[in-house]
Scaffold this motif. Sequence first.
Motif, mmCIF file in Angstrom:
data_model
loop_
_atom_site.group_PDB
_atom_site.id
_atom_site.type_symbol
_atom_site.label_atom_id
_atom_site.label_comp_id
_atom_site.label_asym_id
_atom_site.label_seq_id
_atom_site.Cartn_x
_atom_site.Cartn_y
_atom_site.Cartn_z
ATOM 1 N N ILE A 1 -8.195 9.624 5.076
ATOM 2 C CA ILE A 1 -8.467 9.565 6.514
ATOM 3 C C ILE A 1 -7.973 10.888 7.085
ATOM 4 O O ILE A 1 -6.800 11.236 6.955
ATOM 5 C CB ILE A 1 -7.730 8.406 7.212
ATOM 6 C CG1 ILE A 1 -7.930 7.096 6.456
ATOM 7 C CG2 ILE A 1 -8.207 8.254 8.647
ATOM 8 C CD1 ILE A 1 -7.063 5.952 6.976
ATOM 9 N N SER A 2 -8.893 11.642 7.702
ATOM 10 C CA SER A 2 -8.567 12.979 8.190
ATOM 11 C C SER A 2 -8.438 12.990 9.708
ATOM 12 O O SER A 2 -9.260 12.411 10.423
ATOM 13 C CB SER A 2 -9.657 13.972 7.756
ATOM 14 O OG SER A 2 -9.464 15.235 8.363
ATOM 15 N N PHE A 3 -7.393 13.658 10.199
ATOM 16 C CA PHE A 3 -7.152 13.801 11.631
ATOM 17 C C PHE A 3 -6.981 15.277 11.970
ATOM 18 O O PHE A 3 -6.508 16.051 11.141
ATOM 19 C CB PHE A 3 -5.879 13.068 12.062
ATOM 20 C CG PHE A 3 -5.901 11.584 11.823
ATOM 21 C CD1 PHE A 3 -6.240 10.703 12.836
ATOM 22 C CD2 PHE A 3 -5.562 11.060 10.578
ATOM 23 C CE1 PHE A 3 -6.252 9.334 12.618
ATOM 24 C CE2 PHE A 3 -5.563 9.699 10.360
ATOM 25 C CZ PHE A 3 -5.913 8.838 11.383
ATOM 26 N N TYR B 1 0.853 -1.195 0.000
ATOM 27 C CA TYR B 1 0.000 0.000 0.000
ATOM 28 C C TYR B 1 0.888 1.245 0.000
ATOM 29 O O TYR B 1 1.964 1.257 0.601
ATOM 30 C CB TYR B 1 -0.888 0.043 1.240
ATOM 31 C CG TYR B 1 -1.924 -1.052 1.295
ATOM 32 C CD1 TYR B 1 -3.238 -0.830 0.880
ATOM 33 C CD2 TYR B 1 -1.597 -2.326 1.774
ATOM 34 C CE1 TYR B 1 -4.197 -1.835 0.947
ATOM 35 C CE2 TYR B 1 -2.540 -3.339 1.838
ATOM 36 C CZ TYR B 1 -3.833 -3.085 1.415
ATOM 37 O OH TYR B 1 -4.774 -4.093 1.472
ATOM 38 N N GLN B 2 0.413 2.290 -0.642
ATOM 39 C CA GLN B 2 1.095 3.575 -0.605
ATOM 40 C C GLN B 2 0.207 4.554 0.159
ATOM 41 O O GLN B 2 -1.004 4.657 -0.104
ATOM 42 C CB GLN B 2 1.364 4.110 -2.007
ATOM 43 C CG GLN B 2 2.180 5.400 -2.014
ATOM 44 C CD GLN B 2 2.443 5.902 -3.422
ATOM 45 O OE1 GLN B 2 1.510 6.207 -4.164
ATOM 46 N NE2 GLN B 2 3.718 5.988 -3.794
ATOM 47 N N VAL B 3 0.787 5.247 1.123
ATOM 48 C CA VAL B 3 0.047 6.216 1.921
ATOM 49 C C VAL B 3 0.731 7.572 1.789
ATOM 50 O O VAL B 3 1.941 7.690 2.017
ATOM 51 C CB VAL B 3 -0.018 5.802 3.404
ATOM 52 C CG1 VAL B 3 -0.867 6.802 4.186
ATOM 53 C CG2 VAL B 3 -0.581 4.398 3.543
ATOM 54 N N LYS B 4 -0.036 8.576 1.392
ATOM 55 C CA LYS B 4 0.494 9.932 1.251
ATOM 56 C C LYS B 4 -0.037 10.805 2.377
ATOM 57 O O LYS B 4 -1.209 10.742 2.737
ATOM 58 C CB LYS B 4 0.102 10.528 -0.104
ATOM 59 C CG LYS B 4 0.762 9.831 -1.282
ATOM 60 C CD LYS B 4 0.444 10.525 -2.603
ATOM 61 C CE LYS B 4 1.160 9.842 -3.765
ATOM 62 N NZ LYS B 4 0.873 10.518 -5.061
ATOM 63 N N LEU B 5 0.853 11.622 2.915
ATOM 64 C CA LEU B 5 0.519 12.513 4.019
ATOM 65 C C LEU B 5 0.415 13.938 3.526
ATOM 66 O O LEU B 5 1.324 14.447 2.868
ATOM 67 C CB LEU B 5 1.602 12.408 5.108
ATOM 68 C CG LEU B 5 1.535 13.416 6.255
ATOM 69 C CD1 LEU B 5 0.267 13.217 7.081
ATOM 70 C CD2 LEU B 5 2.774 13.291 7.135
ATOM 71 N N ARG C 1 -4.395 21.516 13.525
ATOM 72 C CA ARG C 1 -4.283 21.468 12.073
ATOM 73 C C ARG C 1 -4.751 20.104 11.582
ATOM 74 O O ARG C 1 -4.635 19.096 12.265
ATOM 75 C CB ARG C 1 -2.838 21.704 11.615
ATOM 76 C CG ARG C 1 -2.342 23.115 11.829
ATOM 77 C CD ARG C 1 -3.046 24.100 10.907
ATOM 78 N NE ARG C 1 -2.503 25.436 10.989
ATOM 79 C CZ ARG C 1 -2.936 26.372 11.835
ATOM 80 N NH1 ARG C 1 -3.936 26.078 12.677
ATOM 81 N NH2 ARG C 1 -2.394 27.577 11.849
ATOM 82 N N GLU C 2 -5.268 20.098 10.338
ATOM 83 C CA GLU C 2 -5.719 18.843 9.752
ATOM 84 C C GLU C 2 -4.553 18.124 9.091
ATOM 85 O O GLU C 2 -3.740 18.724 8.385
ATOM 86 C CB GLU C 2 -6.801 19.088 8.705
ATOM 87 C CG GLU C 2 -7.320 17.788 8.081
ATOM 88 C CD GLU C 2 -8.286 18.018 6.927
ATOM 89 O OE1 GLU C 2 -9.076 17.114 6.650
ATOM 90 O OE2 GLU C 2 -8.212 19.107 6.307
ATOM 91 N N LEU C 3 -4.475 16.826 9.356
ATOM 92 C CA LEU C 3 -3.554 15.932 8.656
ATOM 93 C C LEU C 3 -4.411 14.968 7.849
ATOM 94 O O LEU C 3 -5.303 14.316 8.398
ATOM 95 C CB LEU C 3 -2.681 15.164 9.640
ATOM 96 C CG LEU C 3 -1.735 15.990 10.510
ATOM 97 C CD1 LEU C 3 -1.026 15.092 11.510
ATOM 98 C CD2 LEU C 3 -0.715 16.739 9.660
ATOM 99 N N LYS C 4 -4.162 14.880 6.565
ATOM 100 C CA LYS C 4 -4.943 13.990 5.709
ATOM 101 C C LYS C 4 -4.028 12.926 5.133
ATOM 102 O O LYS C 4 -3.012 13.225 4.506
ATOM 103 C CB LYS C 4 -5.621 14.758 4.575
ATOM 104 C CG LYS C 4 -6.543 13.872 3.733
ATOM 105 C CD LYS C 4 -7.347 14.694 2.726
ATOM 106 C CE LYS C 4 -6.476 15.227 1.613
ATOM 107 N NZ LYS C 4 -7.277 15.881 0.545
#
Length: 326
Positions: A272-274, A204-208, A218-221
């Motif tokens: 996925i938003s934090f 899997y590839q996950v981009k921040l 602040r939002e981290l997506k």
Amino acid sequence: MHAGLKITAFAAALAATFGTAYGVGQGMGPVVDDEPPARHDTHASGGDAAQSPPAARGSGHAGHSGQESAPAGGLQISEGGYTLDLRTPRLEAGRTADLRFTVRGDDGRPVTAFRREHDKELHLIVASRDLNTYRHLHPTRAADGTWSIPVSLPRAGGYRVFADFTPDKKGAENLTLGADLAVSGSYAPRDLPAPNATATTDGYQVKLGGALRPGAARELKLTVSRGGRPVTDLQPYLGAYGHLVALRSGDLAYLHVHPNGEPGTTPAGPDISFTATAPSSGSYRLFLDFKHEGKVHTAAFTVRTGEAAAAPAQEAPHDSSAEHGH
């Protein structure tokens, strides 16, 4: 320093060089090591530090609304009348052994009643001081209040153990207590992985996206894809589509947040938003746990506060060989 420096029974003293803060059953959870990550199917989280100011206490838990209760935790072995009693202060690198601990109340007795949060009574995080190795575990509690879980750590050095829990007592709040763990063996120091905005784990590839800023929410997506295609059928894991743990380089201050929204009200990926607030300036290591096709995976990132993570960078090697605790 010789790469083969041997850590002995006095490894606890060596562990103090990794940072100034001091710092622990059924199932094992996400793992991050410097070897290619293995697939996992469970959600796995120095001695006493001086009392932290109020703004730095607590677990840093955020509810699904993204509102945080405290910026950071894990810097103390005792807080709020509770103490983390790590019964296994030393392990041997590369060998599986039971990690045991209790949480004691102000009466000195082991606590046996905990509230279930995100499907578990307690979340356990084990991380190396250099943040190259990470485990998110779920130990088993015996009737006498002793928690235990088998664990294997790949490299020698100093580690920090975090117990994230809420006592089942009126008015009790969520706590994260920390204790130091020494792992003996041939020790070779490693640098904090370079900042990266893209991580690959188990295919899997996950981009921040977004930036972590001190004192400001602040939002981290994080966006999950596989084979160049967005993953739109993430599965709920411990009541959420993803879990994010941030550890500050240096003292390993602990920040644990959860996604904005929850299954049933937000899409099942690829985003996925934090919402997160850094307790201070500095470098942080972020560990994202997510579940897809029945397996839990961990993606790791290094970020510096105030720096956007929009552009991909070379992926930092990490141990994400998964021990997840059910």
